[in-house]
Structure formats: C-alpha cells, structure tokens
Write a protein that holds these residues in place. Structure first.
Motif, mmCIF file in Angstrom:
data_model
loop_
_atom_site.group_PDB
_atom_site.id
_atom_site.type_symbol
_atom_site.label_atom_id
_atom_site.label_comp_id
_atom_site.label_asym_id
_atom_site.label_seq_id
_atom_site.Cartn_x
_atom_site.Cartn_y
_atom_site.Cartn_z
ATOM 1 N N VAL A 130 3.162 -1.030 -9.494
ATOM 2 C CA VAL A 130 3.235 0.095 -8.351
ATOM 3 C C VAL A 130 4.439 -0.759 -7.431
ATOM 4 C CG1 VAL A 130 2.623 1.411 -6.604
ATOM 5 C CG2 VAL A 130 1.189 1.248 -8.657
ATOM 6 N N ILE A 131 4.118 -1.764 -6.896
ATOM 7 C CA ILE A 131 4.828 -2.572 -6.166
ATOM 8 C C ILE A 131 6.067 -2.957 -6.690
ATOM 9 C CG2 ILE A 131 5.022 -4.685 -4.784
ATOM 10 C CD1 ILE A 131 3.180 -2.887 -3.375
ATOM 11 N N LEU A 132 6.263 -3.015 -7.877
ATOM 12 C CA LEU A 132 7.662 -3.103 -8.384
ATOM 13 C C LEU A 132 8.343 -2.139 -8.600
ATOM 14 C CD1 LEU A 132 8.948 -5.917 -9.812
ATOM 15 C CD2 LEU A 132 8.000 -5.002 -11.989
ATOM 16 N N ASN A 133 7.625 -1.259 -9.063
ATOM 17 C CA ASN A 133 8.482 0.319 -9.121
ATOM 18 C C ASN A 133 8.769 0.867 -7.915
ATOM 19 O OD1 ASN A 133 8.022 0.227 -12.039
ATOM 20 N ND2 ASN A 133 6.104 1.458 -11.852
ATOM 21 N N LEU A 134 8.198 0.168 -6.649
ATOM 22 C CA LEU A 134 8.720 0.914 -5.395
ATOM 23 C C LEU A 134 9.670 0.107 -4.761
ATOM 24 C CD1 LEU A 134 5.247 1.999 -3.969
ATOM 25 C CD2 LEU A 134 7.002 3.450 -4.634
ATOM 26 N N GLY A 135 10.202 -0.800 -5.482
ATOM 27 C CA GLY A 135 11.008 -1.852 -5.106
ATOM 28 C C GLY A 135 10.644 -2.836 -3.795
ATOM 29 N N LEU A 136 9.162 -3.071 -3.780
ATOM 30 C CA LEU A 136 8.596 -3.945 -2.829
ATOM 31 C C LEU A 136 8.414 -5.312 -3.301
ATOM 32 C CD1 LEU A 136 6.230 -1.280 -1.181
ATOM 33 C CD2 LEU A 136 8.543 -2.057 -0.575
ATOM 34 N N TYR A 137 8.772 -5.796 -4.379
ATOM 35 C CA TYR A 137 8.477 -7.044 -4.969
ATOM 36 C C TYR A 137 9.298 -8.056 -4.098
ATOM 37 C CZ TYR A 137 8.681 -11.152 -8.013
ATOM 38 O OH TYR A 137 8.673 -12.457 -8.470
ATOM 39 N N ASN A 138 8.781 -9.478 -3.760
ATOM 40 C CA ASN A 138 9.125 -10.252 -2.755
ATOM 41 C C ASN A 138 9.639 -9.529 -1.468
ATOM 42 O OD1 ASN A 138 10.080 -12.676 -2.513
ATOM 43 N ND2 ASN A 138 12.332 -12.193 -2.799
ATOM 44 N N SER A 139 8.690 -9.064 -0.982
ATOM 45 C CA SER A 139 8.828 -8.468 0.504
ATOM 46 C C SER A 139 7.435 -8.657 1.206
ATOM 47 C CB SER A 139 9.346 -7.022 0.385
ATOM 48 O OG SER A 139 8.483 -6.133 -0.094
ATOM 49 N N PHE A 140 7.559 -8.678 2.500
ATOM 50 C CA PHE A 140 6.339 -8.622 2.976
ATOM 51 C C PHE A 140 5.543 -7.256 2.931
ATOM 52 C CE2 PHE A 140 8.279 -11.890 5.734
ATOM 53 C CZ PHE A 140 7.757 -12.985 5.144
ATOM 54 N N ALA A 141 6.149 -6.240 2.775
ATOM 55 C CA ALA A 141 5.692 -4.869 2.565
ATOM 56 C C ALA A 141 4.857 -4.978 1.700
ATOM 57 C CB ALA A 141 6.779 -3.692 2.642
ATOM 58 N N GLY A 142 5.391 -5.586 0.429
ATOM 59 C CA GLY A 142 4.530 -5.637 -0.854
ATOM 60 C C GLY A 142 3.132 -6.450 -0.777
ATOM 61 N N LEU A 143 3.178 -7.254 0.126
ATOM 62 C CA LEU A 143 1.937 -7.940 0.429
ATOM 63 C C LEU A 143 0.805 -6.962 1.414
ATOM 64 C CD1 LEU A 143 3.068 -11.532 1.427
ATOM 65 C CD2 LEU A 143 2.304 -10.802 -0.664
ATOM 66 N N ILE A 144 1.604 -6.300 2.201
ATOM 67 C CA ILE A 144 0.613 -5.749 3.320
ATOM 68 C C ILE A 144 0.074 -4.284 3.028
ATOM 69 C CG2 ILE A 144 0.686 -4.284 5.666
ATOM 70 C CD1 ILE A 144 3.255 -6.618 6.365
ATOM 71 N N ILE A 145 0.937 -3.644 2.196
ATOM 72 C CA ILE A 145 0.407 -2.060 1.774
ATOM 73 C C ILE A 145 -0.658 -2.028 1.057
ATOM 74 C CG2 ILE A 145 1.367 -0.040 0.785
ATOM 75 C CD1 ILE A 145 4.025 -0.512 1.829
ATOM 76 N N PRO A 146 -0.796 -3.018 -0.059
ATOM 77 C CA PRO A 146 -2.059 -2.942 -0.964
ATOM 78 C C PRO A 146 -3.157 -3.336 -0.438
ATOM 79 C CG PRO A 146 0.008 -3.718 -2.229
ATOM 80 C CD PRO A 146 0.314 -3.878 -0.786
ATOM 81 N N SER A 147 -3.122 -4.272 0.658
ATOM 82 C CA SER A 147 -4.274 -4.645 1.491
ATOM 83 C C SER A 147 -4.860 -3.866 2.521
ATOM 84 C CB SER A 147 -3.818 -6.123 1.814
ATOM 85 O OG SER A 147 -3.114 -7.000 0.883
ATOM 86 N N ILE A 148 -4.079 -2.767 2.813
ATOM 87 C CA ILE A 148 -4.577 -2.191 4.145
ATOM 88 C C ILE A 148 -5.876 -1.505 3.916
ATOM 89 C CG2 ILE A 148 -4.194 0.071 5.544
ATOM 90 C CD1 ILE A 148 -1.129 -0.600 5.095
ATOM 91 N N ASN A 149 -6.246 -0.831 2.997
ATOM 92 C CA ASN A 149 -7.542 -0.050 2.658
ATOM 93 C C ASN A 149 -8.604 -0.882 2.253
ATOM 94 O OD1 ASN A 149 -6.953 2.658 3.545
ATOM 95 N ND2 ASN A 149 -6.010 3.106 1.670
ATOM 96 N N THR A 150 -9.878 -0.931 2.679
ATOM 97 C CA THR A 150 -10.634 -1.985 2.364
ATOM 98 C C THR A 150 -11.960 -0.823 2.485
ATOM 99 O OG1 THR A 150 -12.244 -3.663 2.959
ATOM 100 C CG2 THR A 150 -10.824 -3.005 4.636
#
Length: 276
Positions: A130-150
């Motif tokens: 998902v991160i790769l398809n959204l163009g978020l690879y190698n970005s801080f957003a790619g680290l942050i977004i998947p970790s928000i919901n717990t």
C-alpha cells in the motif's frame, strides 16, 4: 508458626524478585560497562565484566563518527508526530465505541480487538504494498501513517470512556454543546491519565521501532536511530567499539523518559497488557 511461614514465603518471593531483576539488568549493565572498554579489552580472555582501563573516548568516537543529531531529529519527528496522531485517532475512536449506540459498532470493535492476535510481521507485506503504491516509500509519511492506529490505544480509551456517566454528555448537549466541543472540552480532559499513558508507550514503540523503518527507508539521511545502528554492522566486520557506545547513546532518551514518567509507566504496566 503462621507468621514464620509468612516471613519465609515473603523472603523467598523477595529473593526471586531480586534474581529476576538482576537477570533483566545484567545485559544492560554488561552493555554499559563494555562501552567503556578499549577495543583491545572487548574480546580478551578470560572475559571480565569490569573494564580495566575505562575510557569515555568511545562515546566521543561514536558521536563524531555517526550523525546522531540528524538521526535524533528524524526519530523525534516521526515519534512525536505519530504519538500525537495516535492519541487523536485512538481517543476519538474509543469515544465513539463507548458512547454511540449503533449495532455495527460492537462488530467493528471485535474486529479491532482481533488485530491484536496477529503479529505485526504478518501484515507488513500488505502494508508495504500500500505504501509503495501510494508513493510513500522512503518518506517519513510512510513510517507515520501505518503506525497511527493501534488496537491497544482504542481499547484503553473505550474502557475509560465507558466509566464516564452518560448524564454528563446529555447535560452538555442540553446546554447546546456540539459533539466536537463535548469531546475536546469535556471528555478528552477527563481522559488525561489515558492520554499520558498512551503517549508514553507510543513514544517507546516508535523510538524502538526497527523493522518497519528498515523496510520503508532507503535514504541514509532519513534513517532513524535504530536503522542507523543497524548500518554499523558490516557484511564482513563490525566496529564493536562504535556499535556498543552508539547503542548506549541511543538508550539515553528512553532512560530519561522512564525517569520523568516512571509513576505513569509503572501504573500502566500493572493494569494493562500492551502491544505495539
């Protein structure tokens, strides 16, 4: 006789507690003492716990060799942003699950709890796609977004908000307060203990996160502390002096966090099971 048995039992339990505490602390103590040893002492035989010629030059060497300031800035930015968004998402979701009366919310909550049964590694492949398809690879957003919901944070807030009487919310509605105002001005301040507890644990989770940043980041300038430590380990050799001293430096923020918020951390550990 009963008092004697109680004293013996207490003594045995206390001794067991000290032994277990020592087992946990010994590796950390060994790490710290090893970081004070010159390279020639690290693998000398027989191994000695205490350094014969302790030196702080290892820390100076690590600080000058690695760009710690940049790594700390990267990690703090990801950690603080993720923690803030996690608290916002978990508190709003927990409030809705606790106070709104819709049949599908119960099924939704069960689905959320079911995610705690899955190891994080199981969903990493799909998350990365998902991160790769959204163009978020190698970005801080790619680290942050998947970790928000717990699920842990949502569960904590839901359980807390369920203890708040509905009469308080109804009174606020009668006074003309909207749902947003009720939540941010009334409910969220009431949940301050949960906010602090989740903030502490979210900070720990994200600061110590290693696998996900390793997968998402490829630019050394964006490395977090844990990934930067991994980069020290070469394919053929390891600079142990650098690795040990850099590892101790990376622990300092967590040690400071524990000292400042020790009371909240101990209370949370005693009352809940935590999964990041």
């Amino acid at each position: 006789m009963d008092r004697l048995n109680d004293r013996v039992t207490t003594g045995l339990l206390t001794a067991a507690l000290y032994i277990i505490a020592f087992m946990y602390l010994f590796p950390i103590l060994w790490l710290f003492l090893s970081s004070l040893k010159p390279g020639s002492e690290l693998f000398s035989y027989p191994l000695k716990i205490l350094p014969q010629n302790p030196t702080l030059e290892n820390y100076q060497y690590a600080w000058s060799t690695m760009e710690f300031i940049q790594y700390f800035i990267n990690t703090l930015m990801v950690t603080i942003t993720t923690t803030g968004l996690t608290i916002l998402a978990s508190s709003t979701c927990g409030y809705a699950l606790a106070k709104y009366r819709y049949k599908w919310l119960s099924a939704f909550f069960i689905c959320i709890l079911a995610t705690t049964m899955l190891p994080t590694e199981v969903i990493m492949s799909s998350s990365f796609t998902v991160i790769l398809n959204l163009g978020l690879y190698n970005s801080f957003a790619g680290l942050i977004i998947p970790s928000i919901n717990t699920a842990t944070g949502i569960f904590m807030f839901r359980q807390y908000f369920m203890t708040v009487p509905d009469d308080i919310i109804e009174s606020a509605r009668i006074d003309g307060a909207g749902e947003g105002r009720i939540f941010f001005r009334l409910m969220l301040p009431l949940a301050k203990p949960i906010v602090i507890t989740l903030a502490i644990f979210s900070f720990q989770w994200r600061w110590n996160d290693y696998i996900w940043p390793l997968i998402v980041l490829s630019d050394p300038d964006k490395y977090t502390v844990q990934v930067a430590l991994r980069s020290i380990v070469g394919a053929e050799n390891i600079d142990w002096v650098l690795l040990l001293s850099a590892s101790v430096i990376s622990l300092l923020p967590m040690i400071l966090l524990f000292i400042v918020f020790q009371r909240y951390i101990m209370n949370a550990n005693a009352t809940s099971g935590i999964k990041g």
